[in-house]
Design a protein around this motif. Sequence first.
Motif, mmCIF file in Angstrom:
data_model
loop_
_atom_site.group_PDB
_atom_site.id
_atom_site.type_symbol
_atom_site.label_atom_id
_atom_site.label_comp_id
_atom_site.label_asym_id
_atom_site.label_seq_id
_atom_site.Cartn_x
_atom_site.Cartn_y
_atom_site.Cartn_z
ATOM 1 N N THR A 110 0.811 -1.223 0.000
ATOM 2 C CA THR A 110 0.000 0.000 0.000
ATOM 3 C C THR A 110 0.846 1.276 0.000
ATOM 4 O O THR A 110 0.293 2.374 -0.030
ATOM 5 C CB THR A 110 -0.933 0.028 1.225
ATOM 6 O OG1 THR A 110 -0.154 0.014 2.422
ATOM 7 C CG2 THR A 110 -1.860 -1.180 1.217
ATOM 8 N N HIS A 111 2.179 1.146 0.031
ATOM 9 C CA HIS A 111 3.050 2.311 0.120
ATOM 10 C C HIS A 111 4.081 2.328 -1.002
ATOM 11 O O HIS A 111 4.427 1.289 -1.579
ATOM 12 C CB HIS A 111 3.819 2.328 1.444
ATOM 13 C CG HIS A 111 2.979 2.184 2.659
ATOM 14 N ND1 HIS A 111 2.194 3.197 3.160
ATOM 15 C CD2 HIS A 111 2.804 1.122 3.489
ATOM 16 C CE1 HIS A 111 1.574 2.784 4.245
ATOM 17 N NE2 HIS A 111 1.921 1.526 4.471
ATOM 18 N N GLN A 114 3.755 12.397 -6.733
ATOM 19 C CA GLN A 114 3.674 11.064 -6.119
ATOM 20 C C GLN A 114 2.808 11.095 -4.858
ATOM 21 O O GLN A 114 2.007 10.188 -4.616
ATOM 22 C CB GLN A 114 5.077 10.569 -5.785
ATOM 23 C CG GLN A 114 5.921 10.228 -7.002
ATOM 24 C CD GLN A 114 6.605 11.445 -7.609
ATOM 25 O OE1 GLN A 114 6.430 12.575 -7.142
ATOM 26 N NE2 GLN A 114 7.402 11.214 -8.644
ATOM 27 N N LEU A 115 2.963 12.141 -4.055
ATOM 28 C CA LEU A 115 2.189 12.242 -2.813
ATOM 29 C C LEU A 115 0.702 12.479 -3.077
ATOM 30 O O LEU A 115 -0.136 12.170 -2.225
ATOM 31 C CB LEU A 115 2.747 13.373 -1.949
ATOM 32 C CG LEU A 115 4.043 13.042 -1.194
ATOM 33 C CD1 LEU A 115 4.684 14.304 -0.668
ATOM 34 C CD2 LEU A 115 3.766 12.058 -0.073
ATOM 35 N N HIS A 154 -1.064 10.844 -5.127
ATOM 36 C CA HIS A 154 -1.749 9.613 -5.529
ATOM 37 C C HIS A 154 -1.454 8.401 -4.659
ATOM 38 O O HIS A 154 -2.195 7.428 -4.702
ATOM 39 C CB HIS A 154 -1.371 9.275 -6.978
ATOM 40 C CG HIS A 154 -1.733 10.333 -7.965
ATOM 41 N ND1 HIS A 154 -0.820 11.240 -8.456
ATOM 42 C CD2 HIS A 154 -2.918 10.640 -8.549
ATOM 43 C CE1 HIS A 154 -1.413 12.055 -9.303
ATOM 44 N NE2 HIS A 154 -2.693 11.721 -9.384
ATOM 45 N N ARG A 155 -0.365 8.428 -3.895
ATOM 46 C CA ARG A 155 0.018 7.242 -3.129
ATOM 47 C C ARG A 155 0.517 7.626 -1.745
ATOM 48 O O ARG A 155 1.016 8.731 -1.520
ATOM 49 C CB ARG A 155 1.160 6.489 -3.834
ATOM 50 C CG ARG A 155 0.786 5.793 -5.129
ATOM 51 C CD ARG A 155 -0.042 4.530 -4.887
ATOM 52 N NE ARG A 155 0.636 3.550 -4.063
ATOM 53 C CZ ARG A 155 1.480 2.631 -4.558
ATOM 54 N NH1 ARG A 155 1.780 2.611 -5.845
ATOM 55 N NH2 ARG A 155 2.031 1.732 -3.746
ATOM 56 N N SER A 156 0.385 6.689 -0.834
ATOM 57 C CA SER A 156 1.041 6.826 0.459
ATOM 58 C C SER A 156 2.536 6.588 0.265
ATOM 59 O O SER A 156 2.941 5.595 -0.354
ATOM 60 C CB SER A 156 0.476 5.801 1.444
ATOM 61 O OG SER A 156 1.262 5.743 2.614
ATOM 62 N N HIS A 202 1.094 16.038 5.958
ATOM 63 C CA HIS A 202 0.519 15.641 4.665
ATOM 64 C C HIS A 202 -0.120 14.278 4.862
ATOM 65 O O HIS A 202 0.491 13.363 5.409
ATOM 66 C CB HIS A 202 1.596 15.577 3.590
ATOM 67 C CG HIS A 202 1.063 15.469 2.196
ATOM 68 N ND1 HIS A 202 0.364 14.375 1.740
ATOM 69 C CD2 HIS A 202 1.123 16.329 1.148
ATOM 70 C CE1 HIS A 202 0.024 14.566 0.468
ATOM 71 N NE2 HIS A 202 0.478 15.753 0.093
ATOM 72 N N SER A 203 -1.341 14.123 4.390
ATOM 73 C CA SER A 203 -2.093 12.894 4.641
ATOM 74 C C SER A 203 -1.454 11.658 4.031
ATOM 75 O O SER A 203 -1.664 10.540 4.506
ATOM 76 C CB SER A 203 -3.527 13.042 4.114
ATOM 77 O OG SER A 203 -3.519 13.319 2.720
ATOM 78 N N ASN A 204 -0.684 11.821 2.971
ATOM 79 C CA ASN A 204 -0.074 10.667 2.301
ATOM 80 C C ASN A 204 1.404 10.479 2.633
ATOM 81 O O ASN A 204 2.051 9.595 2.062
ATOM 82 C CB ASN A 204 -0.225 10.798 0.786
ATOM 83 C CG ASN A 204 -1.573 10.320 0.300
ATOM 84 O OD1 ASN A 204 -2.300 9.645 1.015
ATOM 85 N ND2 ASN A 204 -1.935 10.684 -0.923
ATOM 86 N N ALA A 205 1.933 11.281 3.534
ATOM 87 C CA ALA A 205 3.356 11.181 3.890
ATOM 88 C C ALA A 205 3.526 10.597 5.282
ATOM 89 O O ALA A 205 2.925 11.066 6.250
ATOM 90 C CB ALA A 205 4.016 12.553 3.815
#
Length: 232
Positions: free
Chosen positions: A116-117, A158-159, A161-163, A181-184
């Motif tokens: 997932t990352h 990249q951040l 769209h993806r964790s 940041h929600s994905n970082a």
Amino acid sequence: MPLLLLSLETSSPVCSVALHRLADGSLIGQSELRLDKSHSTHLTVLIEQLLANTGHALADLGAVAVSDGPGSYTGLRIGGAAAKGLCFALDIPLVAVSTLRALAAQVAAVTARPETHLYCPMLDARRTEVYAALYTHEGQEVLAPTPLLLDADTLAEQLAHRSVLFFGHGAAKFQAVLGAHSNAGFLAGIEPSAIAVGQLGVAAFHQQEFQDVAYYEPFYLKEVYTTTPKAK
């Protein structure tokens, strides 16, 4: 088949060595020192002690894997020189393993739901710059190793769209710049290890991805910067 792979990690302040069985990739032993600037005086001692403590000798080595960089210029030179010397003396293959790829594999191996990352190792390159790359949990390269100047828009695509998990001794600088940041995700205390270098080195050995011992040079990523002493 030769018995063992010796792996060396000297790209960071950590001086680390490990032994793996070439037949199945299993770890036999590992030793490290977390002393700054200890590589030149302690690397060969760590190798000798690890072999002795595990009941082996240099003659049991079938290959040497070295952390290829990027990282500390001095550390990489020391590790590369030691690896080349051993390979030349023992007439065994030399394997070079990307420091960033090994660091990403090290983290992915202990991450829940690793698929997932994306994994972004960051090594401090001074000032507002880091050496970084992006990998999937299987080690596929999404972004090749590159020097990154850090600002709030770094890796924004990249951040979006993806964790992405950030780690390594340069990640804290990016966390300070990026903020929340929600994905970082930021992981502290992750240092390069010869264990991960050895695991990837075993795979490279079986694929016969060998370096030319005479001409091998570490992957510095940037030219070595030197200054000329001022005349007295």
